[in-house]
Write an enzyme that holds these catalytic residues in place. Structure first.
Site, PDB file in Angstrom:
ATOM      1  N   CYS A  74       0.867  -1.188   0.000  1.00 35.33           N
ATOM      2  CA  CYS A  74       0.000   0.000   0.000  1.00 35.33           C
ATOM      3  C   CYS A  74       0.897   1.230   0.000  1.00 35.33           C
ATOM      4  CB  CYS A  74      -0.886  -0.031   1.241  1.00 35.33           C
ATOM      5  SG  CYS A  74      -1.945   1.417   1.368  1.00 35.33           S
ATOM      6  N   GLY A  75       0.883   1.981  -1.082  1.00 41.25           N
ATOM      7  CA  GLY A  75       1.791   3.119  -1.216  1.00 41.25           C
ATOM      8  C   GLY A  75       1.436   4.255  -0.271  1.00 41.25           C
ATOM      9  N   ASN A  76       0.154   4.624  -0.252  1.00 39.43           N
ATOM     10  CA  ASN A  76      -0.255   5.699   0.670  1.00 39.43           C
ATOM     11  C   ASN A  76      -0.105   5.244   2.120  1.00 39.43           C
ATOM     12  OD1 ASN A  76      -0.988   7.644  -1.250  1.00 39.43           O
ATOM     13  ND2 ASN A  76      -3.006   6.723  -1.530  1.00 39.43           N
ATOM     14  N   ASN A 170      -6.568  -3.991  -8.692  1.00 45.81           N
ATOM     15  CA  ASN A 170      -7.082  -2.631  -8.501  1.00 45.81           C
ATOM     16  C   ASN A 170      -7.326  -2.041  -9.883  1.00 45.81           C
ATOM     17  OD1 ASN A 170      -6.547  -2.342  -5.448  1.00 45.81           O
ATOM     18  ND2 ASN A 170      -4.650  -3.168  -6.287  1.00 45.81           N
ATOM     19  N   GLU A 188     -10.581   0.125  -5.572  1.00 43.49           N
ATOM     20  CA  GLU A 188      -9.566  -0.657  -4.882  1.00 43.49           C
ATOM     21  C   GLU A 188     -10.056  -2.037  -4.457  1.00 43.49           C
ATOM     22  OE1 GLU A 188      -6.761   0.141  -1.688  1.00 43.49           O
ATOM     23  OE2 GLU A 188      -6.874   2.248  -2.312  1.00 43.49           O
ATOM     24  N   ARG A 189      -9.259  -3.029  -4.872  1.00 41.72           N
ATOM     25  CA  ARG A 189      -9.466  -4.416  -4.400  1.00 41.72           C
ATOM     26  C   ARG A 189      -9.360  -4.430  -2.881  1.00 41.72           C
ATOM     27  NH1 ARG A 189      -4.769  -8.863  -5.523  1.00 41.72           N
ATOM     28  NH2 ARG A 189      -3.591  -7.370  -4.243  1.00 41.72           N
ATOM     29  N   CYS A 198      -4.987   6.229  -4.360  1.00 32.05           N
ATOM     30  CA  CYS A 198      -4.331   4.911  -4.250  1.00 32.05           C
ATOM     31  C   CYS A 198      -2.877   5.102  -4.669  1.00 32.05           C
ATOM     32  CB  CYS A 198      -5.034   3.901  -5.155  1.00 32.05           C
ATOM     33  SG  CYS A 198      -4.275   2.269  -5.128  1.00 32.05           S
ATOM     34  N   GLY A 199      -1.969   4.905  -3.726  1.00 35.47           N
ATOM     35  CA  GLY A 199      -0.566   5.225  -3.991  1.00 35.47           C
ATOM     36  C   GLY A 199       0.091   4.327  -5.018  1.00 35.47           C
TER      37      GLY A 199
HETATM   38  N1  API Z   1      -6.068  -2.469  -2.068  1.00 40.43           N
HETATM   39  C1  API Z   1      -4.729  -2.763  -2.568  1.00 40.43           C
HETATM   40  C2  API Z   1      -3.668  -2.493  -1.480  1.00 40.43           C
HETATM   41  C3  API Z   1      -3.669  -1.042  -1.054  1.00 40.43           C
HETATM   42  C4  API Z   1      -3.317  -0.144  -2.179  1.00 40.43           C
HETATM   43  C5  API Z   1      -3.559   1.334  -1.949  1.00 40.43           C
HETATM   44  N2  API Z   1      -4.260   1.718  -0.757  1.00 40.43           N
HETATM   45  C6  API Z   1      -2.267   2.114  -2.081  1.00 40.43           C
HETATM   46  O1  API Z   1      -2.161   3.231  -1.575  1.00 40.43           O
HETATM   47  O2  API Z   1      -1.349   1.597  -2.783  1.00 40.43           O
HETATM   48  C7  API Z   1      -4.649  -4.224  -2.966  1.00 40.43           C
HETATM   49  O3  API Z   1      -5.222  -5.057  -2.269  1.00 40.43           O
HETATM   50  O4  API Z   1      -3.985  -4.494  -3.977  1.00 40.43           O
END
Ligand code: API
Length: 257
Positions: A74-76, A170, A188-189, A198-199
């Site tokens: 998760c980037g963020n 995603n 988002e998945r 979503c980062g």
């Molecule tokens: N939901 C994403 C993980 C978090 C990604 C998102 N919150 C970010 O900031 O990268 C997944 O299961 O692939």
């Protein structure tokens, strides 16, 4: 037993944060993670993040989606975890931590976090989208009516459809705003809805747009529902290296349950 919880948000992508250096949190309790992330019956967040000790690096990151399941990078959340580590006094302005996709270096100054993402050496280009993994899997496609379309239903159809199926991906919808700027909305998945940012998603958009020639810049502005992020990268022999996700990470509250 009472537990202390923190809340952070990075451009509207929000997280319950737990200082788990004493290993007190029950990592197998999916229902509890899902309840903590529930926006009516719990604290409410897109995900939950544990900060843990690491023998060789500043800390370890463990990430759970709102559905309660541990997930990919998760980037963020990584950016918020750096700010959280600074608040706890675990770090000053720079750090290296381990996450599920490997090591990440990061810098924090005045609430702006620069997080190094993994290198990307594979981008798959199809007729109307690209697919790449920036620590989490991302489907990226253009959407001209980006301000007013049914992202939850359209996003879910792609996320659960072929070839992604149950494991999913995603889904990022993009509109070009300028040579170095793109508007992005993300389904988002694991949240199974749109998130305000979503980062790993905007990182995938920046790299994907460069890969298909929509931009020649290597410092790209991403306008998301929850604010503005930047992605910077170098291209070496077709691979994307020295990839950095840059943006604010803000403390929201601390409480006990
Ligand atoms: N939901 C994403 C993980 C978090 C990604 C998102 N919150 C970010 O900031 O990268 C997944 O299961 O692939």
């Amino acid at each position: 037993m009472q537990q202390t919880f923190y809340k952070y948000q990075g451009t509207g992508n929000d997280f319950v944060m737990i200082d788990n250096r004493q290993q007190t949190f029950d990592k197998n309790n999916t229902k509890r993670v899902n309840w903590l992330c529930d926006r009516r019956f719990g604290i409410g967040a897109d995900g939950l993040i544990l900060l843990e000790n690491h023998d060789d690096y500043d800390f370890k990151m463990v990430y759970y989606n709102a559905d309660g399941n541990e997930s990919t990078m998760c980037g963020n959340g990584g950016r918020c975890l750096v700010a959280f580590a600074q608040q706890l006094g675990v770090i000053e302005n720079e750090c290296t931590f381990e996450a599920i996709d490997g090591l990440h270096h990061a810098k924090i100054n005045d609430g702006i976090v620069e997080l190094q993402m993994q290198d990307v050496d594979k981008v798959e280009q199809f007729s109307n989208h690209v697919f790449l993994n920036t620590g989490s899997p991302h489907h990226v496609q253009f959407e001209n009516k980006i301000e007013g379309f049914d992202i939850k239903n359209i996003g879910a159809k792609i996320r659960y459809g072929q070839p992604y199926n149950q494991e999913g991906t995603n889904v990022n919808f993009v509109k070009k705003m300028a040579d170095d700027a793109f508007r992005v909305r993300t389904y988002e998945r694991g949240v199974e809805d749109e998130t305000l940012s979503c980062g790993t998603g905007v990182t995938a958009v920046a790299i994907g747009m460069h890969y298909i020639g929509e931009t020649e810049k290597n410092l790209i502005n991403l306008n998301v529902e929850g604010g503005k992020l930047q992605v910077r990268f170098d291209v070496e022999n077709g691979a994307y290296k020295n990839v950095w996700l840059i943006g604010p990470a803000k403390f929201v509250f601390k409480g006990t349950i």
